[in-house]
Design a protein around this motif. Structure first.
Motif, PDB file in Angstrom:
ATOM      1  N   GLU A  65       9.934   5.755  -3.786  1.00 32.20           N
ATOM      2  CA  GLU A  65      10.108   7.060  -4.333  1.00 32.20           C
ATOM      3  C   GLU A  65       9.321   7.034  -5.716  1.00 32.20           C
ATOM      4  O   GLU A  65       8.666   8.092  -6.063  1.00 32.20           O
ATOM      5  N   ALA A  66       9.066   5.827  -6.366  1.00 31.70           N
ATOM      6  CA  ALA A  66       8.274   5.671  -7.541  1.00 31.70           C
ATOM      7  C   ALA A  66       6.748   5.822  -7.212  1.00 31.70           C
ATOM      8  O   ALA A  66       5.850   5.639  -8.264  1.00 31.70           O
ATOM      9  N   GLY A  67       6.323   5.390  -5.937  1.00 35.63           N
ATOM     10  CA  GLY A  67       5.023   5.584  -5.483  1.00 35.63           C
ATOM     11  C   GLY A  67       4.356   4.184  -4.801  1.00 35.63           C
ATOM     12  O   GLY A  67       3.117   4.429  -4.496  1.00 35.63           O
ATOM     13  N   ILE A  68       5.093   3.359  -4.731  1.00 41.93           N
ATOM     14  CA  ILE A  68       4.397   1.874  -4.032  1.00 41.93           C
ATOM     15  C   ILE A  68       4.293   2.429  -2.578  1.00 41.93           C
ATOM     16  O   ILE A  68       5.305   2.807  -2.011  1.00 41.93           O
ATOM     17  N   PRO A  69       3.185   2.046  -1.920  1.00 43.24           N
ATOM     18  CA  PRO A  69       2.805   2.592  -0.515  1.00 43.24           C
ATOM     19  C   PRO A  69       3.831   1.996   0.589  1.00 43.24           C
ATOM     20  O   PRO A  69       4.508   2.765   1.637  1.00 43.24           O
TER      21      PRO A  69
END
Length: 259
Positions: A234-238
């Motif tokens: 959700e924070a953006g780590i793929p």
């Protein structure tokens, strides 16, 4: 969580690898070979480790009972010093030496002095002397990477007042992955990923994970792992991988990228 991703990535990847404590007693040579292959490609690697077996043995030797609460080790005041010794003085040097002996230049680190990360009590009434990370000093870690050193970080910290805190290793790894803008987080365990009805799930998404937690198909120590994975997504780590030391297991992603 500390921060979200914003910068584009090059072909080289930044990987945060969390080694579960049960893995540290018998790492296979192929694990070190895989690390060297990634480093040879120019990838940057940070390792976070636990130390469950060493901690349990040390607590048993001191006749101190232990338990988990919500998948997190409850750490009493009498136990926290023993946990610190096991993680910082025993497991961390051992793993760092193994990496160096395999030809991977490494440096052992922890969060006690606040130079790597700052921490505070998670919830003292529920978990005892267990910490949460307030801030990651990613510049310091990046400096070691630029010097060609692989950081090996013990999941142990302290308050500003110097009170020692045991910190869940999956939490430390996920916070570091976010702060360092990593391309992937690998949670290396003795189980090759998420098993549902004794079958490893190769690729899953957060919606399925939440359903399995609700149905109790995911339980115990796997819960903080998958929760940390969802927060990272959700924070953006793929992509987050829950794998064995051969890097086989489950990929958790929205769209994700393969390593």
């Amino acid at each position: 969580m500390t921060m979200s991703k914003s910068m584009p990535h090059t072909d080289h990847k930044k990987l945060v690898i969390k080694l579960g404590g049960s893995m540290l007693a018998g790492l296979d040579p192929s694990f070190f070979a895989t690390l060297k292959n990634h480093l040879a490609k120019g990838d940057e690697i940070i390792i976070v480790h636990g130390g469950g077996l060493a901690i349990n043995a040390a607590l048993q030797d001191s006749n101190i009972a232990y338990k988990t609460v919500n998948g997190i080790r409850f750490t009493s005041k009498e136990a926290v010093g023993i946990v610190q010794k096991a993680l910082v003085d025993q497991v961390n040097p051992l793993l760092t030496n193994e990496l160096n002996a395999s030809g991977i230049q490494s440096i052992g680190l922890n969060g006690i002095d606040g130079t790597i990360f700052e921490s505070d009590f998670l919830d003292k009434s529920t978990y005892g002397y267990v910490g949460k990370i307030k801030n990651v000093h990613h510049e310091t870690i990046q400096k070691y990477l630029e010097e060609g050193k692989l950081p090996v970080i013990a999941c142990f910290g302290a308050t500003e007042e110097g009170i020692p805190l045991n910190i869940n290793g999956d939490t430390v790894a996920s916070e570091l992955a976010l702060a360092l803008d990593a391309d992937a987080l690998l949670l290396v365990t003795d189980t090759a990923g998420i098993k549902i009805n004794d079958e490893v799930q190769k690729e899953v998404n957060p919606e399925k994970i939440r359903q399995w937690i609700q149905s109790e198909d995911i339980y115990g120590g796997m819960i903080p792992k998958v929760q940390a994975a969802i927060e990272c997504l959700e924070a953006g780590i793929p992509a987050i991988h829950i794998v064995n030391q051969h890097f086989e297991g489950t990929k958790i992603s929205k769209e994700g990228v393969l390593l």
